[in-house]
Design an enzyme around this catalytic site. Structure first.
Site, PDB file in Angstrom:
ATOM      1  N   ASP A  65      74.497  57.190  42.656  1.00 38.95           N
ATOM      2  CA  ASP A  65      75.532  56.348  42.042  1.00 38.95           C
ATOM      3  C   ASP A  65      75.716  55.044  42.810  1.00 38.95           C
ATOM      4  O   ASP A  65      75.285  54.909  43.964  1.00 38.95           O
ATOM      5  CB  ASP A  65      76.847  57.141  42.020  1.00 38.95           C
ATOM      6  CG  ASP A  65      77.678  56.842  40.784  1.00 38.95           C
ATOM      7  OD1 ASP A  65      77.534  55.737  40.228  1.00 38.95           O
ATOM      8  OD2 ASP A  65      78.482  57.705  40.389  1.00 38.95           O
ATOM      9  N   ASP A  79      80.036  56.063  31.426  1.00 38.67           N
ATOM     10  CA  ASP A  79      81.118  56.987  31.786  1.00 38.67           C
ATOM     11  C   ASP A  79      81.959  57.342  30.569  1.00 38.67           C
ATOM     12  O   ASP A  79      82.883  58.151  30.670  1.00 38.67           O
ATOM     13  CB  ASP A  79      82.013  56.364  32.863  1.00 38.67           C
ATOM     14  CG  ASP A  79      81.435  56.560  34.252  1.00 38.67           C
ATOM     15  OD1 ASP A  79      80.463  57.330  34.379  1.00 38.67           O
ATOM     16  OD2 ASP A  79      81.947  55.950  35.199  1.00 38.67           O
TER      17      ASP A  79
HETATM   18  C1  GLA Z   1      80.913  57.200  38.632  1.00 38.16           C
HETATM   19  C2  GLA Z   1      79.919  57.922  37.741  1.00 38.16           C
HETATM   20  C3  GLA Z   1      80.525  59.195  37.239  1.00 38.16           C
HETATM   21  C4  GLA Z   1      80.935  60.077  38.392  1.00 38.16           C
HETATM   22  C5  GLA Z   1      81.876  59.323  39.312  1.00 38.16           C
HETATM   23  C6  GLA Z   1      82.155  60.097  40.568  1.00 38.16           C
HETATM   24  O1  GLA Z   1      81.978  56.716  37.899  1.00 38.16           O
HETATM   25  O2  GLA Z   1      79.486  57.088  36.705  1.00 38.16           O
HETATM   26  O3  GLA Z   1      79.634  59.876  36.394  1.00 38.16           O
HETATM   27  O4  GLA Z   1      79.784  60.491  39.095  1.00 38.16           O
HETATM   28  O5  GLA Z   1      81.340  58.063  39.679  1.00 38.16           O
HETATM   29  O6  GLA Z   1      82.990  59.419  41.423  1.00 38.16           O
END
Ligand code: GLA
Length: 713
Positions: free
Chosen positions: A446, A511
């Site tokens: 990420d 997300d």
């Molecule tokens: C980001 C990712 C999510 C999740 C969060 C965790 O927003 O896109 O899918 O992994 O971080 O903090």
């Protein structure tokens, strides 16, 4: 003259003079050779314009201002305020020297400005997929440092390109298509996020008037870079048009000492019939990567929306058991497992398992997951650091900053300086240790903030170096663990460019797991990213991002067109939901061999509430179409829906592929009989005339299987 051909696309390059080579043609093969080719190149030079320099102004791969080009310059730089006026001359051409097996034809042009001691090497390639790409390397051959401000490259497009399609986007709403006329001026899409960006235009496409998914001539470009970058179209008053790209360099970011070299990103171009035509080339290219996984793309359960930071071992063991019960094949433990990470406010940088939450570590969970027949994956955010972490407290110099102050925090975090050898080793060693200890086969990688005022070393801009260091880290891990898969995630879909995808096996699309939004996001993201690389999940009944409530069938039919995953606390699901979910997962498993190797087709239905996507096998023997109502229809029923991409002459059987619970029946009247009985028709009938589909309630979908008669089981 040089002719570079890849698939059914040709680049014709005129390098007969000592000037910067000129692309004479990019598009369908023209069938020219020998004298006819040279004569055509001569004939393509426009007449000298009124009130212009007294010789033809070239249209070269690097726009050459020293010859009278008045658009964006190719190379901008100086030596402490002088030596800005670079004029390059061609000194060498190397034919077909590419090391990438996907390259069908390549040329390397070496150019030099002897007066200013600058050497530039241009790589130009036609790829087997039909994509074309170019990049440059610039070298300083003097003792005086050369400050590089910009290095731009581009492909010419004909004046008949009249409209632009590009993408806007934001967190939880990526890949929002927008269209406008291609008018005179510079139309520039700049990304200054220090990452690819939610708003990155993964394709910047221009085409003939009214071009659509299946029609019109289209030229598209992508600047393949995960840092700051620009993609532009520039049309001059005389109609000459260039599609180009560059890395956006911050002040002083690239200063070349003697012998130093700067390499630009690859600028990719795709030409084809309709958006589907340019899309197919991106898919072919990515599918031909040596690291492309041809094994079945597993059903994932990602824990984020199920438990967020609430890591309770017993609950996660139970979730893993439930996941295996519905057919999940890869269990991914998301954010929250490492030291002090009880919220977004702390812990990034401390990549050791938090024994307060996981007193026995993660080995028992990994073993439990494997004992259930699933793979185990783990979330990392390696390029980031929370000020509230042991790593930051002990090494404040690891935070990227301009020197005299810290950048604003974002999501409570700062960026870790990967160019600092100690910081780099710290994250690399932590990842290596956990991959080995836990037997990880998958990392969700990420990157959750923009790079703002990202400096190092007493105030030097550091985005370029950070981007290069990221690639180095990924390459090093891949070399060490060839079977380890990495998912590129950046607050959802903010890192999906072709350069990071050279190093990734999956990308997280958004997300926003709301199926209504995902219909559009996934449709457009898939223009460059093939479905097997695009993660799309079934969330809980009420979408966390939007609070919309959707039936399981719609959530499933939306997600299964890509690489299916689950992001839902299955411990809360009812028995009926678990049973239905098990059936959808089994269905996905029965069609993924088709979805993940097929041509993706889309349809220009006049009713904007209908979203039509299909996967048609390369030999046209089999296809799965998804038709989704993303709103209330203009017509109800909506009118015939063409099913594109089939073989005109072949005869097919058409049938409902899965149960549809969104069909509307009016006043007890029947729906089209074929939906229940099936239909036999030629490919031409299905593609040209289409089928009358049953009316659909908003936010519901149909799946249709189309099988060539001789391929039926
Ligand atoms: C980001 C990712 C999510 C999740 C969060 C965790 O927003 O896109 O899918 O992994 O971080 O903090």
């Amino acid at each position: 003259m040089h002719v570079l051909t890849g698939a059914d696309v040709q680049l014709i390059v005129d390098a007969r003079s000592s000037r910067v080579p000129r692309i004479v043609h990019w598009g369908r093969p023209l069938g020219l050779e020998g004298d006819a080719l040279a004569a055509f190149a001569d004939a393509s030079v426009p007449q000298i314009a009124s009130n212009s320099v007294d010789e033809p102004v070239p249209f070269s791969i690097i726009p050459d201002v020293s010859r009278g080009w008045v658009g964006l310059p190719g190379i901008e730089g100086h030596r402490d305020g002088v030596a800005f006026a670079i004029q390059l001359s061609l000194v060498d051409v190397d034919v077909d020297g590419s090391s990438d097996p996907r390259t069908a034809a390549s040329r390397t042009f070496t150019l030099r400005d002897e007066d200013l001691s600058i050497e530039v090497v241009i790589q130009l390639e036609a790829l087997e997929s039909g994509l074309v790409r170019t990049r440059l390397h610039i070298r300083n051959q003097s003792d005086d440092p050369f400050t590089l401000n910009a290095a731009r490259l581009g492909f010419p497009v004909p004046t008949r390109a009249a409209e632009v399609l590009d993408f806007a986007g934001r967190h939880m709403r990526e890949a929002q298509a927008q269209r406008h006329a291609l008018t005179v001026g510079t139309h520039s899409r700049d990304g200054r996020h220090g990452r690819t960006g939610h708003d990155a235009s993964l394709v910047y496409a221009v085409g003939t008037s009214g071009f659509g998914f299946r029609h019109g001539e289209v030229w598209a470009i992508q600047t393949a870079w995960s840092g700051n970058h620009r993609t532009f179209a520039e049309r001059q008053t005389n109609g000459r048009t260039i599609l180009g790209g560059e890395e956006l360099l911050l002040p002083g970011e690239v200063i070349l000492g003697r012998g130093d070299e700067y390499s630009s990103p690859w600028i990719y171009g795709s030409h084809g019939e309709g958006i589907d035509g340019i899309s197919r080339r991106f898919h072919d290219h990515l599918r031909a990567r040596t690291r492309h996984r041809t094994t079945r793309r597993p059903v994932v359960l990602n824990t984020w929306e199920a438990v967020y930071f609430d890591h309770q071992p017993a609950a996660l063991f139970e979730l893993a058991t439930a996941a295996a019960g519905v057919g999940v094949e890869r269990f991914v433990l998301d954010d929250g497992w490492f030291l002090g990470r009880r919220s977004k406010q702390a812990g990034l940088g401390d990549w050791t398992i938090d024994r307060d939450v996981w007193p026995d570590g993660l080995v028992p969970l990994a073993e439990h997951v494997r004992s259930l027949g699933m793979e185990f994956g783990l979330w990392f955010e390696p390029e980031m650091i929370n000020p509230d972490s042991d790593a930051a407290r002990a090494n404040p110099e690891w935070i990227l900053s301009p020197g005299h102050r810290h950048p604003p925090t974002s999501r409570y975090q700062q960026v870790l300086d990967l160019q600092n050898p100690a910081a780099y080793s710290h994250v690399r060693d932590a990842i290596v240790g956990l991959v080995e200890e836990l037997g990880l086969t998958f990392i969700k990688w990420d990157h959750n903030r923009d790079l703002i005022d990202a400096g190092r070393d007493g105030g030097r801009a550091a985005v370029h170096g950070q981007t290069v260091a990221l690639y180095r880290l990924l390459d090093e891990l891949h070399e060490r663990f060839p079977d380890l898969e990495i998912e590129s995630c950046s607050s959802g879909g903010a890192r999906a460019d072709l350069e990071v995808l050279e190093r990734a096996d999956r990308m997280w699309g958004s997300d926003c797991i709301d199926a209504h939004e995902r219909q559009r996001i996934d449709l457009w993201t898939s223009v460059t990213v093939p479905p097997e690389l695009l993660g799309s999940h079934i969330g809980s009944s009420v979408a966390h991002a939007t609070r919309r409530r959707h039936r399981l069938s719609y959530r499933a039919m939306t997600a299964l067109m890509s690489n299916l995953g689950i992001e839902w606390d299955l411990r809360e699901a009812t028995d009926a939901e678990i049973e239905e979910l098990r059936e959808w997962i089994a269905f996905y498993k029965s069609v993924r061999h088709l979805l993940h190797t097929a041509d993706v087709v889309r349809s220009d239905h006049p009713d904007p509430s209908l979203s039509v996507r299909g996967s048609v096998a390369r030999d046209r023997s089999d296809a799965l179409f998804s038709i989704a109502a993303v709103g209330t229809g203009v017509g109800a029923p909506p009118g015939a829906v063409p099913l594109p991409g089939l073989d005109d002459a072949a005869v097919y059987t058409v049938r409902a592929a899965a149960p549809a619970d969104g069909i509307l029946r009016y006043n007890g009247h029947p729906i089209p009989a074929w939906w229940e009985q099936g239909l036999r028709a030629t490919g031409a009938a299905l593609t040209v005339a289409g089928v009358q589909i049953p009316a659909l309630a908003p936010d519901s979908a149909l799946l249709i299987r189309v099988t060539r008669l001789d391929a039926e089981e």
